[in-house]
Design a protein around this motif. Structure first.
Motif, PDB file in Angstrom:
ATOM      1  N   ARG A  93       0.836  -1.209   0.000  1.00 22.44           N
ATOM      2  CA  ARG A  93       0.000   0.000   0.000  1.00 22.44           C
ATOM      3  C   ARG A  93       0.872   1.261   0.000  1.00 22.44           C
ATOM      4  O   ARG A  93       0.590   2.217  -0.719  1.00 22.44           O
ATOM      5  CB  ARG A  93      -0.948   0.008   1.186  1.00 22.44           C
ATOM      6  CG  ARG A  93      -1.873   1.204   1.145  1.00 22.44           C
ATOM      7  CD  ARG A  93      -2.874   1.224   2.284  1.00 22.44           C
ATOM      8  NE  ARG A  93      -3.768   2.350   2.107  1.00 22.44           N
ATOM      9  CZ  ARG A  93      -5.071   2.260   1.946  1.00 22.44           C
ATOM     10  NH1 ARG A  93      -5.660   1.082   1.943  1.00 22.44           N
ATOM     11  NH2 ARG A  93      -5.810   3.337   1.813  1.00 22.44           N
ATOM     12  N   GLU A  97       0.665   3.953  -2.942  1.00 28.43           N
ATOM     13  CA  GLU A  97       0.341   5.356  -2.657  1.00 28.43           C
ATOM     14  C   GLU A  97       1.455   6.285  -3.139  1.00 28.43           C
ATOM     15  O   GLU A  97       1.190   7.362  -3.672  1.00 28.43           O
ATOM     16  CB  GLU A  97       0.078   5.550  -1.164  1.00 28.43           C
ATOM     17  CG  GLU A  97      -1.246   4.948  -0.719  1.00 28.43           C
ATOM     18  CD  GLU A  97      -1.456   4.994   0.791  1.00 28.43           C
ATOM     19  OE1 GLU A  97      -0.476   5.190   1.558  1.00 28.43           O
ATOM     20  OE2 GLU A  97      -2.613   4.832   1.209  1.00 28.43           O
ATOM     21  N   LEU A 129      -7.775   1.716  -3.321  1.00 26.17           N
ATOM     22  CA  LEU A 129      -7.216   2.996  -3.744  1.00 26.17           C
ATOM     23  C   LEU A 129      -7.877   3.494  -5.038  1.00 26.17           C
ATOM     24  O   LEU A 129      -7.287   4.240  -5.804  1.00 26.17           O
ATOM     25  CB  LEU A 129      -5.699   2.890  -3.878  1.00 26.17           C
ATOM     26  CG  LEU A 129      -5.000   2.655  -2.531  1.00 26.17           C
ATOM     27  CD1 LEU A 129      -3.512   2.457  -2.710  1.00 26.17           C
ATOM     28  CD2 LEU A 129      -5.271   3.795  -1.561  1.00 26.17           C
TER      29      LEU A 129
END
Length: 163
Positions: A93, A97, A129
């Motif tokens: 993650r 990101e 996301l």
């Protein structure tokens, strides 16, 4: 945005990282691996943005590769990998990101990717996301597995926030 706390450090890859990147590819993928020649070519060119993540002890534990085309604001996440021992730690993650932030910072309007249809952990992360499946790719991978093409649009989010 180079530090992600005390555990990891994300920075632009250099030619000194090539062998570690190849080693990580071998540990993470059993299909479509990139070799040293490909990494070197991409690092020397202008169409790729490669970032590596190192642990506190300096070991390369993850990376991502974004590809761009001249005069296009649609970027592609070509590859993202977290070392097997780092899976489940949130590293994927953090890398994703960071990749999204990098693309946005450089003016991308969207970020696309391909993923094996049976990679449910990755698909869940992408969906968290705001990536959405936009196409099914029959037999896309070397082993005959189907793929999904997924994309997140940055302009839609901006437009919705302004309404």
């Amino acid at each position: 945005m180079s530090d992600t706390g005390p555990r990891w450090h994300i920075r632009a890859a250099t030619l000194d990282d090539v062998q570690s990147l190849v080693g990580l590819e071998e540990r993470c993928f059993d299909y479509s691996r990139m070799g040293a020649r490909s990494f070197r070519r991409l690092l020397k060119g202008t169409s790729a943005h490669i970032y590596v993540c190192t642990s506190e002890n300096g070991q390369l534990i993850g990376y991502y590769l974004l590809l761009t085309r001249k005069n296009s604001r649609r970027w592609r996440l070509y590859s993202i990998a977290a070392a097997p021992e780092a899976r489940g730690s949130g590293l994927g993650r953090v890398l994703l990101e960071h990749a999204i932030h990098t693309a946005q910072k450089h003016g991308a309007i969207s970020l696309g990717l391909e993923v094996k249809v049976d990679n449910s952990a990755a698909i869940r992360l992408y969906e968290k996301l705001n990536f959405a499946v936009i196409d099914l790719l029959p037999g896309y991978y070397d082993d005959g597995t189907d793929g999904y093409r997924m994309r997140v649009s940055f302009t839609d989010a901006t437009n919705q926030e302004n309404r």
